[in-house]
Design an enzyme around this catalytic site. Sequence first.
Site, mmCIF file in Angstrom:
data_model
loop_
_atom_site.group_PDB
_atom_site.id
_atom_site.type_symbol
_atom_site.label_atom_id
_atom_site.label_comp_id
_atom_site.label_asym_id
_atom_site.label_seq_id
_atom_site.Cartn_x
_atom_site.Cartn_y
_atom_site.Cartn_z
ATOM 1 N N HIS A 1 0.859 -1.187 0.000
ATOM 2 C CA HIS A 1 0.000 0.000 0.000
ATOM 3 C C HIS A 1 0.896 1.237 0.000
ATOM 4 O O HIS A 1 1.854 1.306 0.772
ATOM 5 C CB HIS A 1 -0.870 -0.019 1.262
ATOM 6 C CG HIS A 1 -1.914 1.036 1.290
ATOM 7 N ND1 HIS A 1 -1.642 2.353 1.579
ATOM 8 C CD2 HIS A 1 -3.247 0.983 1.039
ATOM 9 C CE1 HIS A 1 -2.766 3.063 1.514
ATOM 10 N NE2 HIS A 1 -3.755 2.248 1.190
ATOM 11 N N HIS B 1 -12.555 4.949 2.157
ATOM 12 C CA HIS B 1 -12.918 6.190 2.869
ATOM 13 C C HIS B 1 -14.162 6.893 2.369
ATOM 14 O O HIS B 1 -14.081 7.870 1.619
ATOM 15 C CB HIS B 1 -11.747 7.190 2.823
ATOM 16 C CG HIS B 1 -10.523 6.663 3.490
ATOM 17 N ND1 HIS B 1 -9.353 7.362 3.533
ATOM 18 C CD2 HIS B 1 -10.271 5.500 4.137
ATOM 19 C CE1 HIS B 1 -8.441 6.665 4.184
ATOM 20 N NE2 HIS B 1 -8.985 5.512 4.545
HETATM 21 C C1 DNO Z 1 -6.463 3.224 5.717
HETATM 22 C C2 DNO Z 1 -5.917 2.076 4.981
HETATM 23 C C3 DNO Z 1 -4.526 1.669 5.423
HETATM 24 C C4 DNO Z 1 -4.134 0.356 4.754
HETATM 25 C C5 DNO Z 1 -2.786 -0.165 5.171
HETATM 26 C C6 DNO Z 1 -2.423 -1.376 4.367
HETATM 27 O O1 DNO Z 1 -7.619 3.504 5.650
HETATM 28 O O2 DNO Z 1 -5.967 2.292 3.622
HETATM 29 O O3 DNO Z 1 -4.499 1.524 6.798
HETATM 30 O O4 DNO Z 1 -5.078 -0.620 5.084
HETATM 31 O O5 DNO Z 1 -1.819 0.783 5.038
HETATM 32 O O6 DNO Z 1 -1.402 -2.066 5.008
#
Ligand code: DNO
Length: 389
Positions: free
Chosen positions: A240, A349
């Site tokens: 990510h 989100h």
């Molecule tokens: C937040 C997410 C991150 C994601 C991590 C993956 O909303 O997109 O916390 O899950 O970074 O490891």
Amino acid sequence: MKKTWRWFGKKDAITLSMLRQIGVEGIVTALHAIPNGEIWTLDAILDLKHYIENAGLEWSVVESLPVSESIKYGGADRDRLIDNYIVSLENLGKAGVTTVCYNFMPVIDWIRTDLRHPAPDGSTTLYFDKIRFACFDCFILQREGAEQSYSVEEMQQVRALNQVITQAEKDALIDTVIVKTQGFINGNISEADQQPVALFKQLMSRYDGIDKAALRENMRYFLQRIMPVCNRYDIKMCVHPDDPPFPVLGLPRIVGNAEDIAWLLNAVDDPHNGLTFCAGSLSAAIANNVPEMAARFASRTHFVHLRSTAVDSQGNFTEADHLQGRGHLIELVKIFDKQNAALPMRIDHGRLLSDDKDKNYNPGYSFLGRMYALAQIDGVMATIKSLSA
Ligand code: DNO
């Protein structure tokens, strides 16, 4: 693309049957109860997998199998922790859950300073305010040398804010930055911790002397060690991007732009070493051209996070409507659908819409807000499909 949804396990107030009703095809989840660094047993994986399948869905993506801090800073026990990680991957491979999202951000994962920022239409959204964050850095953490991370003009604003910010606002800022946004994703700090700031500073100190080059080498080492098990079980690892995609709190961050991504994909040039294309994270840096990056890295992208941001001239950013902002999600759907029509994507989100605000959802993971965005993107996908037929 396959429509997936981040679901936080059996305790999630949003149930699998609710998700089936809104067109969700696959689930993104993790064994959230297992502490970071411990092994995911085959039994525990199969139990959750069967639960999801009994609801008529599939477990499409693991988000996340967390990488312990010691692996990132290269601590004395990193080999033992990588061995554990390999066993967890092996068990996931045996269970047939073979797309795994993770990140390589030191100490802190995603960062926001306000979880209920009012939008003009009366809903609320997530927000990153650069000056507030700098105030946290300089006057709450009191990080040594922090002022050097900001311009003279920024520091004037930070000092002015520090004159008026109340203790209650400071407490809320601490809660937002290092507790609420981190705890539910198996972060380093949980709601139960009594001294989050002290704990956080202690974690940061582990990175003394770790610069960008050293962090990159630690990531290369980790990837090299896990590739054999990934090859054996066809596990698609997908890192990510950093959110926000630039260094924070004097800590290096190494997955923030096209040069970084090219580096990590080439460092271990294997298709199992891939990317989670998070349009929201990448769009928060003005220098990133998101559709251009999507086209460049589509063949190594195994998972897509669809969200968008709006960034102002000061570098503050907010989550944009999913059809607006710098993420250019319509373009991205075209690019990724063409690359692989079965690529899993999830809405990331959502805003807090209507009574979402009363439900105590994990920040960013509302029901109505995400459902609304999913419907928008579903419409985009259907339109693109019909135009290209
Ligand atoms: C937040 C997410 C991150 C994601 C991590 C993956 O909303 O997109 O916390 O899950 O970074 O490891």
